[in-house]
Write an enzyme that holds these catalytic residues in place. Structure first.
Site: not given
Length: 760
Positions: A30, A33, A446, A645, A649
């Site tokens: 649980c 735990c 971008d 990409d 960036d």
């Protein structure tokens, strides 16, 4: 709020860079735990962070602590642990599946042992007679039943009592504590009634052996069903692992030989025939084919591969035979990194999950106090038989309050959600990103390589003489073969795509800032801007307007003259990706503010923005200004997503609340981002946000159900409705409800497996 989000995100990414160790945990059941195990590990010197996944019974630890010290800390907390030493993900999952199957068989066996006694007893109490002790014969019968129940407790419920004892020794409490106290109290009271009936008021001489047996049986049933349902949540990982072939066909001493995949070395030359899976990452050195990359990118169309192109492990060679050189092997392949990223994300907790764990950590002790108080209230103020009512209410409170469902609510949904995203080619780095992506209000895109392809191409040829396109393009490309200008490469590439053979160029000369000139196949050629044409007395006035229209449409027009006359205007541009317009509309329809940034000039930026339907854009933006734009939107109260990409960036991706990297971009961008889109399509953005929202909604449903169940169930179990409606829950009903609440959470999480992001 923004700074707190960034600090948490940065910390999560920093932890990723620490050494990672995975341990398999036994005995955790649980959320309390989880709290104990994580707390015990964090107290070990050298442990930076410990995150347990209850759904997978594993814990990931970042830091430099010795494995033995971590295992000892877990054992001291009352649980068993073992290191996951086999580096093969497939072996780890196979081992887990085998262990789960053994555990499932054990739970099923224990369930039948308990229910084979509990069900007849319950039916007897419902339809035959009272479970009371009045005569000597009844005492002997119930004594035998009590001993049988003791056997059920030993053979079918032993793990609950062992777990409760370990928790007691470690001064803590968990689900086992509640079950052991509830069933143990019912059995001890019943045996006291059987052995010493004279000491118990006649009205209270009721035995509850059926409750003990039924509760153990039903909870074991619930755990077994939950275990089966849990197994389906790791299907995404299994599918990714299944992409990895077992062998590779290498070229050795001029011969083709099959070897085990783990024996492939960097620089080896690997042969892949049609229909075979690519074994490791590499670069094609010979042959031409189409590769199905759909399982990694979500993109259904095969990708053409020729010499110089990269191929990725796990993808399928569809047509031709190719030879490639291995550039990444073993754990360094893109597929291995993807599997590791998905595992980490599935093992991480979003903030909402950490809140649930914190609450669960305090919940068990509070429940025990409530159980004692409810018993005291019944003993002092309840109707006769007060002792019986006190036992029933305390037992029912202890059983119904088990926080299993609460502990499973978040990890189950995260496992399925992250796996679902991976199937769509979206890699989510951590739970923080999963939750934050659902809240994004502004998305910065971008332009180059994100909205557009990032590769200039010939988009239009406006003929001025009687020649055809191919003839003009062949001459222009032959002339440009001597140039190093970026636009020259696009002319040459376009000619090659059409299968045009280039001729030799003579007297080549670059006219700085204007264009190039030379002789090809006996023709005197000029290729460049308006100034070059006018300086060479080439008549272009009737085509100026067309050239300006091309420029306004985000194209770069270049004049091409043959033997002193204008032959054509060749327009080059960075084309917008086929699906960018539709993907951006999906974002806008979802209420997200879309902003475009580009270092390109204002006219080109406006043309691209108009085409894709973006009204807010910024042109001539330098790399450091991109991150400034992110900060500006954050100051306006926006939750900002940044998509890019390129290396330029990276600062903006790191600063954004959620950074989305195009997987076809640079490694730096991908490392800086929280979420990676494996294919170049912006639909991955909308898919990622849709999966994020669906997952978070699923987590909230699970948490709401678990909280309502626990917090509403405890007062009813304590008997608050009895004075008004005469309603008091049976411990058996509480045990069944507790077991099936966990199953409900797991089943609801598995609904995400059928979620289709494309339709949202």
């Amino acid at each position: 709020m923004q700074s707190n989000t960034k600090q948490t995100k940065d910390k999560a990414q920093e932890n990723e860079k620490q050494a990672l160790e995975y341990l398999r945990i036994q005995g955790a059941s649980c959320a309390s735990c989880v709290s104990k195990i994580e707390g015990a590990l964090r107290r070990v010197d050298g442990v930076e962070e410990a995150v347990m996944n209850l759904a997978q019974s594993t814990v990931s630890i970042s830091g430099q602590a010795p494995v033995e010290a971590m295992i000892n800390a877990i054992k001291a907390a009352g649980y068993d642990a073992e290191s996951i030493t086999d580096s093969s993900d497939e072996a780890v999952l196979d081992e887990k599946d085998k262990a789960d199957e053994v555990y499932y068989q054990r739970l099923t066996r224990e369930m039948w042992i308990a229910l084979s006694l509990g069900v007849p007893l319950m039916l007897y109490g419902l339809f035959v007679g009272e479970m009371t002790v009045s005569t000597t014969t009844e005492r002997m019968v119930w004594l035998a039943v009590g001993l049988l129940t003791l056997g059920v407790m030993f053979f079918a419920g032993r793990h609950f009592y062992i777990g409760a004892w370990k928790s007691f020794v470690n001064h803590s409490a968990n689900m086992d504590t509640l079950i052991a106290l509830g069933t143990g109290t019912a059995w001890v009271y019943s045996m006291f009634v059987v052995l010493f009936p004279a000491l118990v008021p006649e009205m209270a001489r009721h035995v509850y052996f059926e409750a003990t047996a039924m509760i153990i049986g039903l909870i074991n049933l619930g755990l077994a069903l939950e275990l089966k349902a849990r197994g389906r949540t790791s299907e995404a990982i299994k599918r990714l692992i299944g992409l990895q072939p077992k062998t590779a066909r290498l070229i050795r001493d001029g011969q083709e030989v099959d070897i085990a995949i783990e024996d492939v070395q960097l620089g080896d030359r690997v042969r892949v025939r049609p229909g075979e899976k690519i074994s490791v990452d590499g670069v094609v050195v010979e042959g031409r084919t189409a590769v199905d990359e759909s399982m990694l990118t979500g993109e259904p169309m095969p990708v053409e591969k020729t010499a110089g192109d990269e191929v990725v492990a796990g993808t399928i060679n569809k047509s031709g035979s190719i030879l490639f050189e291995a550039t990444r092997v073993g754990k360094d392949t893109a597929l291995a990194q993807i599997i590791e990223m998905v595992k980490r994300a599935q093992n991480s907790k979003p903030p909402i999950g950490r809140l649930a764990d914190t609450i669960s950590g305090y919940f068990v002790p509070v429940v025990m106090i409530i159980a004692v108080l409810s018993a005291l209230v019944w003993l002092n103020f309840g109707p006769d038989p007060r002792i019986a009512f006190a036992i029933v209410s305390a037992t029912t409170v202890l059983i119904i309050a088990c926080p299993c469902a609460l502990g499973l609510a978040t990890p189950m949904s995260v496992m399925v959600g992250v796996g679902k995203a991976a199937e769509a080619g979206v890699l989510i780095r951590n739970g923080e990103a999963l939750q934050t992506a659902s809240k994004v209000t502004a998305m910065i895109l971008d332009k180059t390589g994100t909205i557009t392809l990032g590769e200039p191409k010939v988009t239009h040829i406006e003929l001025a003489l009687g020649s055809d396109d191919d003839a003009v393009l062949q001459l222009a490309a032959s002339l440009e073969a001597g140039s190093e200008h970026p636009l020259a490469l696009s002319i040459i590439q376009s000619a090659r795509e059409r299968g045009l053979a280039l001729a030799a160029v003579e007297n080549f000369q670059a006219v700085a800032g204007h264009g190039v000139q030379g002789v090809v196949s006996g023709h005197s050629l000029l290729f460049g801007n308006e100034r070059l044409m006018r300086d060479s007395s080439i008549e272009i006035d009737s085509y100026i307007e067309k050239a300006q229209a091309m420029a306004a449409d985000a194209q770069t027009p270049m004049y091409f003259a043959v033997d002193g006359k204008l032959a054509a205007i060749i327009a080059v541009s960075d084309p917008i990706k086929d699906d960018s317009i539709a993907a951006i509309k999906r974002l806008q329809d979802a209420g997200i503010r879309v902003v475009m940034l580009t270092g390109d000039n204002r006219a080109t930026a406006k043309a691209v923005a108009d085409k894709v339907g973006i009204t807010e854009y910024f042109a001539e933006v330098l790399p450091d200004q991109k991150s400034a734009k992110v900060a500006e939107l954050q100051r306006q109260g926006e939750i900002v997503g940044m998509t890019g990409d390129g290396i330029n960036d990276a600062p903006a991706l790191a600063l954004a609340d959620v950074g989305f990297a195009i997987g076809t971009g640079t490694d730096v961008a991908i490392e800086s981002a929280d979420i990676t889109l494996m294919r170049g399509s912006l639909h991955g953005l909308a898919d990622a946000i849709a999966v994020s929202k669906a997952t978070l909604s699923n987590i909230k449903q699970n948490l709401l159900g678990a909280f309502i169940y626990n917090f509403a169930g405890v007062p009813v179990a304590a008997g608050v409705l009895y004075p008004f409606f005469g309603l008091l829950l049976s411990p058996v009903i509480a045990g069944a409800a507790m077991a099936f609440s966990s199953l409900t959470v797991v089943t609801n999480a598995n609904r995400l497996r059928f979620f289709n992001a494309q339709k949202h």
